[in-house]
Structures are given as C-alpha cells and as structure tokens.
Design an enzyme around this catalytic site. Structure first.
Site, PDB file in Angstrom:
ATOM      1  N   ILE A   1       0.825  -1.201   0.000  1.00  0.00           N
ATOM      2  CA  ILE A   1       0.000   0.000   0.000  1.00  0.00           C
ATOM      3  C   ILE A   1       0.859   1.250   0.000  1.00  0.00           C
ATOM      4  CG2 ILE A   1      -1.653   1.336   1.369  1.00  0.00           C
ATOM      5  CD1 ILE A   1      -2.836  -1.382   2.284  1.00  0.00           C
TER       6      ILE A   1
ATOM      7  N   ASP B   1      14.180   1.638  10.174  1.00  0.00           N
ATOM      8  CA  ASP B   1      13.301   0.757  10.935  1.00  0.00           C
ATOM      9  C   ASP B   1      12.415   1.655  11.792  1.00  0.00           C
ATOM     10  OD1 ASP B   1      12.106  -0.903  12.856  1.00  0.00           O
ATOM     11  OD2 ASP B   1      13.822  -2.243  12.959  1.00  0.00           O
TER      12      ASP B   1
ATOM     13  N   TYR C   1      -1.829  -8.624  16.074  1.00  0.00           N
ATOM     14  CA  TYR C   1      -2.125  -7.758  14.926  1.00  0.00           C
ATOM     15  C   TYR C   1      -3.400  -6.955  15.162  1.00  0.00           C
ATOM     16  CZ  TYR C   1      -2.878  -6.357  10.065  1.00  0.00           C
ATOM     17  OH  TYR C   1      -3.084  -5.625   8.916  1.00  0.00           O
TER      18      TYR C   1
END
Length: 256
Positions: free
Chosen positions: A23, A65, A157
C-alpha cells in the site's frame, strides 16, 4: 485592473513509511503521478532502490526501521529537508503475526507492537514539528479492517491495529489547533506481499484464499491502488473538514 494569473501550485510533499512495497508504494506512485514529491521510509534497501528507480527524481529513499526512535528522527528530518517541508505523512509500515496467543512468543508480541503501534507514534512525533512549520497538514495511519472487526489467531495484529485507530483519534484532538488532521484507513484484503503470507503457507492455499473472499460483501481481493485513492483523498485538501475518522476500505467485511 487586470487580475494576476496564479502560478502553478507547488508540488505536495509527502513522507510515506513502509513506502517500498504494498500500500505504501501504491500511495507513493499515485502521489508522484499527480505531481507530488515523496520521501520513502523502509527497512528493505533493495525494495527502496527499486521503488526510487520506478518513481524517479520525485522520490527519496531513506532506510529506516520505524521502531528505532533515533533512526526515525534522523530519517524524518532528512526527508523534510529534502522535500523543503512536509504537507502529509502516511504511516504504512506494518507486520502481521498469524498465530494463536499461546503460540506467540514474548519477542513476537513485542515486535508486532513495536512496528505496528510504536512505529506510527515515533514517525508522527518526529513529523509534527515539520507539519506545524508548514502551517498544518495531514496524517493518515494505515490501520486495518482487523482493527474494527477481529480475526482469529491474530491477537497481536488486531490489538495493534485497533490501537492505531484510537491513537489517531486522540492525536487528532491534540493537533487540531495546529491545523493538522489525523485519520486512519482500515483496509480489508489487499493484494500485497504482507497479505499473501496469510494464505500462501496454508495446507490448501486456494481454499484458504476462497475462504478469505467469502468474508467480503464484494467477494474479491482489492488492489493496493484502491486503498491509495482513499489515502490520498484523506491526506489532501479535499478532506479539509475530516479528522479523527477511521475509513473502512474493506469491501464490506466489517458489516458483512
């Protein structure tokens, strides 16, 4: 007295975390195609190099990161300097964890929280002074339909994506006086490398994919560009009166 014709609008300036694939890359490509300049933050150096090759001089690659606070600060400051300011931030970096809670190690749980929740916080915190200096702007956090309606075996998640939604709502209140809008996009099943990991390792990948499709009213998997359209809308001037919202771009799963 003759009116002076307005010159061309300055290119919009975006930072996209997780911008080397999925995305994030779709957002960057669409933004550049519409005249914007973008700085991509990602930890995948090879994918970053390929993304910049595709996007050309309108893009800057920054290895980062998002769970590393000093690295985030350095990357965002470099991005803002190269862009000449920041108009919008898109937080797209994220990882999945397809495991039951009992099978999830402490290290795996901590890593999902670090990337999916602490990461957006760190990037937002680093970008806020630059957005404020530009007179306001927009933040779009990529959450998930799993943050609105849960899935089994994805406790880490789902928890992080639900938290990202509420994080954005709270931040929207904090930053409203500065003209900074904060919204979330909640994608459903999108054909990205991250999504493919949810079924490719199953005993019967085709059956697993078919079962995923059945959860959606529209009965299909979406392309990343379909989410990018929503992201660019929320990040742009056309959404100037929208903040604190969570927009489901999920083919109807959260109500189906």
């Amino acid at each position: 007295m003759n009116a002076v014709a307005a010159g061309p609008a300055a290119p919009r300036r975006l930072i996209v975390s997780g911008g080397a694939s999925g995305i994030g890359l779709a957002v960057a490509r669409m933004a550049v195609a519409r005249g914007a300049r973008v700085a991509l933050l990602d930890r995948d150096t090879a994918a970053l190099a390929e993304a910049v090759r595709l996007l050309g001089e309108a893009a800057l690659a920054l290895e980062c990161d998002v769970s590393d606070a000093p690295a985030v600060r350095t990357a965002v400051d470099r991005a803002a300097q190269w862009l000449g300011g920041v108009d919008a931030l898109v937080n797209s970096a994220g990882i999945d964890a397809l495991k039951s809670l009992e099978a999830t190690s402490d290290e795996e749980w901590a890593r999902v929280l670090a990337v999916n929740l602490t990461g957006p916080m760190l990037v937002c915190r680093a970008a806020l002074p630059h957005l404020r200096a530009a007179g306001g702007g927009s933040i779009v956090n990529i959450a998930s339909g799993a943050g609105l309606r849960p899935l089994p075996n994805r406790t880490a998640y789902c928890a992080t994506k639900a938290a990202v939604i509420m994080f954005g709502k709270s931040l929207a209140i904090e930053t409203a006086a500065d003209g900074i809008r904060v919204n979330a996009v909640c994608p459903g099943a999108i054909d990205t490398p991250l999504f493919r990991t949810s079924y490719e390792n199953a005993d019967d990948p085709e059956r697993a994919l078919a079962e995923i499709r059945e959860r959606y009213a529209l009965g299909r998997i979406a392309a990343p560009e379909e989410v990018a359209e929503a992201v660019l809308y929320l990040s742009g001037p056309g959404a100037s009166y929208i903040t604190g919202t969570a927009l489901a771009v999920d083919g109807g799963r959260t109500f189906h």
